[in-house]
Design a protein around this motif. Structure first.
Motif, short mmCIF file in Angstrom:
data_model
loop_
_atom_site.label_atom_id
_atom_site.label_comp_id
_atom_site.label_asym_id
_atom_site.label_seq_id
_atom_site.Cartn_x
_atom_site.Cartn_y
_atom_site.Cartn_z
N LEU A 237 0.83 -1.21 0.00
CA LEU A 237 0.00 0.00 0.00
C LEU A 237 0.86 1.25 0.00
N ALA A 238 1.94 1.23 0.79
CA ALA A 238 2.84 2.38 0.81
C ALA A 238 3.49 2.60 -0.55
N GLY A 239 3.93 1.51 -1.18
CA GLY A 239 4.52 1.63 -2.51
C GLY A 239 3.52 2.14 -3.54
N LEU A 240 2.28 1.67 -3.43
CA LEU A 240 1.25 2.14 -4.34
C LEU A 240 0.99 3.63 -4.15
N ALA A 241 0.96 4.08 -2.89
CA ALA A 241 0.74 5.50 -2.61
C ALA A 241 1.84 6.36 -3.21
N PHE A 242 3.10 5.88 -3.13
CA PHE A 242 4.21 6.65 -3.68
C PHE A 242 4.11 6.74 -5.20
N ALA A 243 3.88 5.60 -5.85
CA ALA A 243 3.77 5.60 -7.31
C ALA A 243 2.57 6.43 -7.76
N ASN A 244 1.44 6.27 -7.07
CA ASN A 244 0.25 7.02 -7.47
C ASN A 244 0.42 8.51 -7.22
N GLY A 245 1.18 8.86 -6.16
CA GLY A 245 1.44 10.27 -5.91
C GLY A 245 2.21 10.92 -7.03
N ILE A 246 3.15 10.20 -7.62
CA ILE A 246 3.91 10.73 -8.75
C ILE A 246 2.99 10.97 -9.94
N VAL A 247 2.15 9.98 -10.26
CA VAL A 247 1.27 10.09 -11.42
C VAL A 247 0.23 11.18 -11.23
N THR A 248 -0.43 11.20 -10.06
CA THR A 248 -1.51 12.17 -9.85
C THR A 248 -1.00 13.61 -9.79
N THR A 249 0.27 13.79 -9.47
CA THR A 249 0.83 15.15 -9.45
C THR A 249 0.65 15.84 -10.80
N TYR A 250 0.79 15.07 -11.87
CA TYR A 250 0.72 15.66 -13.21
C TYR A 250 -0.42 15.09 -14.06
N PHE A 251 -1.36 14.39 -13.42
CA PHE A 251 -2.47 13.82 -14.18
C PHE A 251 -3.34 14.92 -14.80
N ALA A 252 -3.86 15.81 -13.95
CA ALA A 252 -4.72 16.88 -14.46
C ALA A 252 -3.93 17.82 -15.37
N TYR A 253 -2.68 18.08 -15.00
CA TYR A 253 -1.83 18.96 -15.82
C TYR A 253 -1.68 18.41 -17.24
N THR A 254 -1.47 17.10 -17.33
CA THR A 254 -1.29 16.48 -18.65
C THR A 254 -2.57 16.55 -19.47
N LEU A 255 -3.70 16.29 -18.84
CA LEU A 255 -4.97 16.36 -19.55
C LEU A 255 -5.23 17.78 -20.07
N LEU A 256 -4.92 18.77 -19.26
CA LEU A 256 -5.24 20.15 -19.63
C LEU A 256 -4.25 20.73 -20.64
N THR A 257 -3.02 20.25 -20.61
CA THR A 257 -2.00 20.84 -21.50
C THR A 257 -1.74 19.96 -22.71
N ARG A 258 -1.08 18.83 -22.51
CA ARG A 258 -0.69 17.99 -23.65
C ARG A 258 -1.89 17.44 -24.41
N LEU A 259 -2.99 17.09 -23.68
CA LEU A 259 -4.15 16.50 -24.34
C LEU A 259 -5.27 17.50 -24.59
N ASP A 260 -5.10 18.73 -24.12
CA ASP A 260 -6.04 19.82 -24.42
C ASP A 260 -7.49 19.41 -24.11
N SER A 261 -7.70 18.86 -22.92
CA SER A 261 -9.04 18.37 -22.56
C SER A 261 -10.00 19.49 -22.19
N GLY A 262 -9.49 20.61 -21.68
CA GLY A 262 -10.36 21.64 -21.15
C GLY A 262 -10.94 21.21 -19.81
N SER A 263 -11.55 22.13 -19.11
CA SER A 263 -12.10 21.81 -17.79
C SER A 263 -13.25 20.81 -17.89
N THR A 264 -14.04 20.89 -18.98
CA THR A 264 -15.15 19.96 -19.14
C THR A 264 -14.64 18.53 -19.32
N GLY A 265 -13.65 18.36 -20.20
CA GLY A 265 -13.08 17.03 -20.41
C GLY A 265 -12.45 16.48 -19.15
#
Length: 430
Positions: A237-265
């Motif tokens: 669980l601790a390892g999962l939290a660390f890995a997931n923390g790395i991904v979630t740090t830039y999850f929304a950022y990636t959707l909004l910038t590289r994938l141009d999702s917009g707030s609705t997407g």
């Protein structure tokens, strides 16, 4: 030919039963607490004109106690009545929440008051959850542990989603200050529900062994780290939290910038992803009955790595948002099924006198690794790119699955039925 499965006794669901009181109280207070999650930042920004640094401090005040108090809260919960801790913290939280509308009414509300309220509410939540999670084995028999945790996860997923949107709606209709009175009422209702719980006498007696706080904490950590099954469960669980923390740090950022999702997407992806948690809760017990706890946990943890691939290869096209959303829902469903299985295993195998400390050792590791994960993600992005940070986090998802591949865990084909080993026997290595 597959072996016949043992029929499980029907799960008790009488409205007046201890578990039903617990279940309803937990659901209502979670939905209610979502109100102050929305209201406090709204008041800070719109009413008190808080600066960006003040808003960040307000967010920090709501997260710091989870790491600082996790281990002491577990020790206290194992040594004192969990029911009384739940009632006391609920009543205290109701009083703390009401401070904001009262101060607003008399004209003395300030950002420091919000800091204090957020800090106290977070501390009370840590104490409450240490008791509320560990009390489940005291009100549910061993044969029903996993169905009970699945029902709790299902109720939480609904309450969390409904609470977030409902909290926004209530704050919009009533105003942030008045909306907090509803949050206070939810804590009072939760306290009443907790008063209806009747823990078993055997489990209550196990808590009657007061000791020094430091010694109690060390005993809990030592048990978790030496037990051949608890250790990989907690470390995974601790390892999962660390890995997931790395991904979630830039999850929304990636959707909004590289994938141009917009707030609705972004909102649609997040909503579909969250919906998967209910599916995981509904199917968790049947999956474990059919495939066994080891396979369910391994599959759930591996789903993080597999379902993270679409984000790495996606292009700024609408179809890719659908793929990411579907992968997120599948990942969340598998994660909830694995998570309820992991919690049920821990509760069934852990001696009664160590329930809270074993749980809070896991909480302490997870909460401590989350900021470290965010800093790691930032360091990788600065040294290379955001995409490199996402790749690193996705690859690290494989580490928790490898930890669960340890022989004692992977051999679990059914949920355990034997009584847990008393801590005195464990301490002597028997």
């Amino acid at each position: 030919m597959s072996r016949p499965r043992k029929a499980r006794p029907p799960f008790p669901c009488a409205p007046t039963g201890p578990f039903r009181a617990y279940w309803v109280g937990e659901t209502v207070t979670l939905a209610g607490s979502s109100v102050h999650g929305v209201a406090l930042p709204v008041i800070a920004v719109l009413e008190l004109n808080a600066s960006p640094s003040q808003v960040s401090l307000l967010a920090a005040a709501a997260t710091v106690p989870a790491f600082v108090l996790a281990l002491p809260a577990g020790a206290a919960s194992d040594q004192y009545s969990k029911k009384k801790i739940m009632i006391g913290t609920d009543l205290a939280a109701a009083a703390v929440v009401s401070v904001v509308p009262v101060c607003w009414a008399v004209g003395v509300l300030s950002v420091p008051v919000l800091y204090t309220v957020a800090l106290l509410l977070s501390a009370l939540t840590v104490l409450y959850q240490a008791a509320s999670i560990a009390i489940v084995p005291e009100i549910v028999d061993r044969a029903h542990m996993h169905p009970a945790n699945a029902r709790i996860a299902g109720a939480f997923s609904l309450a969390d989603t409904a609470g977030t949107y409902g909290g926004t709606l209530v704050v919009g209709l009533l105003g942030a200050g008045r909306a907090l009175w509803l949050d206070s009422l939810s804590y009072l209702f939760s306290a009443w529900c907790a008063s209806r719980i009747r823990p078993s006498a055997v489990q209550r007696a196990a808590a009657a062994r007061p000791s020094r706080m430091g010694a109690a904490i060390r005993e809990g950590i030592r048990y978790v780290m030496r037990d051949p099954i608890q250790r990989p469960l907690v470390l995974s669980l601790a390892g999962l939290a660390f890995a997931n923390g790395i991904v979630t740090t830039y999850f929304a950022y990636t959707l909004l910038t590289r994938l141009d999702s917009g707030s609705t997407g972004l909102g649609l992806v997040m909503g579909v992803t969250a919906a998967g948690s209910l599916a995981g809760a509904v199917t968790a017990t049947r999956l474990v009955d059919r495939f066994g706890p080891a396979r369910v946990m391994l599959t759930g943890f591996l789903a993080y790595a597999v379902c993270g691939v679409p984000l790495l290869v996606a292009r700024p096209e609408p179809v890719w948002l659908s793929v990411i959303a579907a992968a997120g829902a599948l990942r969340t469903a598998a994660a909830v099924a694995a998570g309820t299985t992991q919690r049920s295993l821990r509760q069934q195998l852990c001696p009664p006198e160590l329930q809270s400390r074993a749980q809070q050792t896991s909480v302490w590791l997870v909460t401590g690794l989350r900021p470290a994960a965010a800093l790691t993600a930032g360091a990788i992005a600065a040294a290379s790119s955001v995409h490199a940070a996402l790749i690193a986090g996705t690859l690290l998802y494989l580490v928790p699955a490898a930890l669960l591949w340890a022989p004692p865990v992977r051999r679990l084909t059914t949920m355990p039925t034997a009584a847990p080993t008393p801590v005195k026997d464990f301490a002597h290595g028997s």
